[in-house]
Design an enzyme around this catalytic site. Structure first.
Site, short mmCIF file in Angstrom:
data_model
loop_
_atom_site.label_atom_id
_atom_site.label_comp_id
_atom_site.label_asym_id
_atom_site.label_seq_id
_atom_site.Cartn_x
_atom_site.Cartn_y
_atom_site.Cartn_z
N ASP A 11 52.85 46.47 11.32
CA ASP A 11 53.23 47.27 10.47
C ASP A 11 54.43 48.04 10.84
O ASP A 11 54.66 47.99 11.87
CB ASP A 11 51.83 48.14 10.17
CG ASP A 11 51.87 49.41 9.36
OD1 ASP A 11 52.50 49.14 8.04
OD2 ASP A 11 51.82 50.52 9.40
N ASP A 13 55.98 51.46 9.34
CA ASP A 13 55.87 53.16 9.34
C ASP A 13 54.54 53.54 9.93
O ASP A 13 53.63 53.26 9.70
CB ASP A 13 55.89 53.52 7.72
CG ASP A 13 56.49 55.03 7.94
OD1 ASP A 13 57.20 55.49 8.87
OD2 ASP A 13 56.44 55.79 6.76
N ASP A 217 48.60 51.12 11.97
CA ASP A 217 48.27 52.73 12.13
C ASP A 217 47.19 53.10 11.17
O ASP A 217 46.69 54.15 11.22
CB ASP A 217 49.61 53.65 12.05
CG ASP A 217 50.00 53.89 10.96
OD1 ASP A 217 50.18 52.70 10.11
OD2 ASP A 217 50.21 54.88 10.32
#
Ligand SMILES: [Mg+2]
Length: 273
Positions: A11, A13, A217
């Site tokens: 991932d 961001d 995240d």
């Protein structure tokens, strides 16, 4: 556990950067993966940007990547649809931006415009478009209700953060069409597993759930989706998920680390670098 990992899905961001600010050791992590010839791809629910826009962003942060390493939910949607429908015999009506149109047209699908609403579409695909107008939703509704088109959404995110706070995302546009058609969409992006199966495809025939690690995240998208697809998971605490969220969650990743700096150190230690 890290020793069995031969492929990575990242991932972006909250893992590699916050907005336009790279997190520490970003270039060195990817220099190391390249040096070790460990294949890696990047997966995002964003359906509006093209791979080239991500290549440019990585470039500004000192990381050279190839457009084929970028998997947006638009590309995953096009890939999934092309596997299950003959592009030469399938017309698509889409709500979305250039990233989605390009992904569908590159697979050979004929994308209908608003003016073609009388030509039946077999599939309605909804990515995200801030410039959508009532007519876009009217056409999507006509194709689904009157022409029996299949309803597909690139990602389910109902909101996304802006400078003004949370604003409607693609999931809200899907909800509008669901209200008008009584149809639920098939959704491709995280936390649904299709995007992760597509990422495994991109990584090549050697990649499997057991030797591939999803680094994210967000527990409820990155980790939940990869776990559903039986891919190993690493949660980094440099983004959305806080230690308290993790402690309260019934869903637990295979590995937890503070950030990509810790991942880099562990990879280097593993390979005696
Ligand atoms: Mg993230």
């Amino acid at each position: 556990m890290l020793s069995q990992i031969k492929h990575y899905i990242f991932d972006m961001d909250g893992v590699l950067w916050h907005g336009d600010t790279a997190l520490p050791n970003l270039p060195e992590l990817f220099e190391t993966l390249r040096r070790l010839q460990i294949p890696h791809v990047f997966a995002t629910n964003n359906a509006s940007k093209t791979p080239d826009e991500y290549v440019a962003k990585f470039g500004r942060m000192g990381v050279p990547i190839h457009p084929h390493q970028v998997m947006t939910s638009a590309l995953a949607t096009a890939h999934h649809l092309a596997r299950n429908h003959d592009p030469n015999n399938t017309k698509i009506y889409m709500i979305g931006k250039i990233g989605l149109r390009q992904a569908l047209e590159n697979k050979g699908f004929h994308v209908l415009d608003r003016a073609d609403y009388k030509t039946p579409a077999q599939i309605v695909v909804v990515g995200f478009n801030q410039s959508s107008i009532y007519e876009d939703f009217a056409c999507a509704t006509i194709h689904i209700r009157q022409h029996g088109a299949k309803f597909v959404g690139c990602n389910p995110d109902v909101t996304f953060p802006s400078e003004r706070g949370l604003v409607p995302g693609n999931g809200s546009q899907l909800a509008l069409i669901t209200a008008a058609t009584d149809q639920e969409p098939e959704i491709i992006g995280k936390p649904y597993p299709t995007m992760f199966y597509t990422a495994l495809d991109m990584l090549g025939p050697q990649a499997s759930g057991n030797n591939t690690l999803m680094v994210g995240d967000r527990l409820n998208t990155d980790i939940a989706g990869a776990a559903t697809a039986d891919i190993k998971t690493l949660l980094v605490l440099s983004g959305i998920t806080q230690p308290a969220d993790l402690a309260a969650s019934s869903l637990q990743p295979d590995i937890v680390m503070a950030n990509i700096t810790e991942l880099l150190q562990k990879i280097k230690a593993l390979h005696n670098l």
